[in-house]
Write a protein that holds these residues in place. Structure first.
Motif: not given
Length: 253
Positions: A9, A164, A167, A191-192, A203, A218, A220
């Motif tokens: 992230s 999140i 990833l 995925e958020y 995401y 970022t 979202k």
């Protein structure tokens, strides 16, 4: 060598490259129409590189994205700017928190934005962050630590009620597979989920390092928002900031 990772992230979203195509010009405003691809191996003017915290904060103020950097319709979110005395750190429990920056950091700032809800689409939360390190090696270490975080924490809590997961991340050095906008580049999709906005939603996160600087964005997602729509916002703002950064530190003829 290109690297594909699962899980990353980075500081950009624990509030958070460009698709440019024209040659750089020191007097061009990257927000005025077309943008350009920054030099992945820039030749900076040493006199234009920040040597103090105040100079680093000034440079960030000239480079960091504003709402227009993402394109039409994006607005400031409140709070708009982070406390410059803190930055985001991923704990051993895979939860992001604001803490005092590392000693290597001269200055850092995060700004938060939103593409408001409307016409059956939910609000997209966006963020941009720039960090100025004391040395090029320090900036490279931040990138390496982001990779480590992705493998250590495949699921991460951004803040209360926001996570999140699932990833998938990739890393490219300058010149690899067409990556020509920075010395090092990381990207991540996943995925958020939000207690407010539901999910899973798309995401997207990108972080680039050049010289002593790291630049990240970022996005979202929300109901009714497409992957391409969110990725485009992230890439556009990333490109604008990298272009501004090159303009701010490159040698003048």
């Amino acid at each position: 060598m290109a690297v594909l990772l699962a899980g990353c992230s980075g500081a950009a979203d624990a509030p958070e490259q460009g698709d440019a195509s024209t040659s750089a010009h020191p007097d061009r405003d990257p927000d005025a129409g077309d943008t350009f691809v920054p030099d992945p191996d820039p030749d900076p003017d040493p006199a234009r590189l920040p040597a103090s915290r105040s100079e680093a904060r000034d440079l960030i103020g000239r480079v960091i994205a504003g709402p227009d950097s993402f394109g039409p319709g994006v607005v400031k979110r409140s709070p708009y700017e982070s406390d410059p005395a803190t930055w985001s750190v991923l704990g051993e429990d895979c939860v992001w928190r604001r803490q005092k920056p590392a000693p290597s950091v001269l200055a850092t700032l995060t700004r938060s934005f939103e593409a408001p809800a409307g016409a059956g689409k939910g609000p997209v939360r966006l963020a941009a962050v720039i960090t100025v390190h004391r040395t090029r090696e320090d900036a490279a270490w931040e990138m390496a630590e982001s990779i480590e975080e992705s493998m250590r924490c495949p699921t991460q809590q951004l803040r209360a009620g926001e996570t999140i997961g699932s990833l998938v991340a990739g890393a490219l050095f300058g010149g690899e597979s067409g990556q020509g906008s920075s010395e090092d580049f990381l990207s991540e999709v996943g995925e958020y989920r939000s207690s407010e906005l539901g999910g899973p939603h798309h995401y997207s996160w990108q972080q680039a390092q050049t010289l002593r600087f790291t630049v990240a964005v970022t996005g979202k997602g929300a109901e009714g928002r497409t992957k391409d729509e969110i990725d485009a916002w992230v890439s556009k703002a990333q490109g604008v900031m990298l272009s501004r950064l090159e303009n701010a530190v490159e040698k003048r003829n």
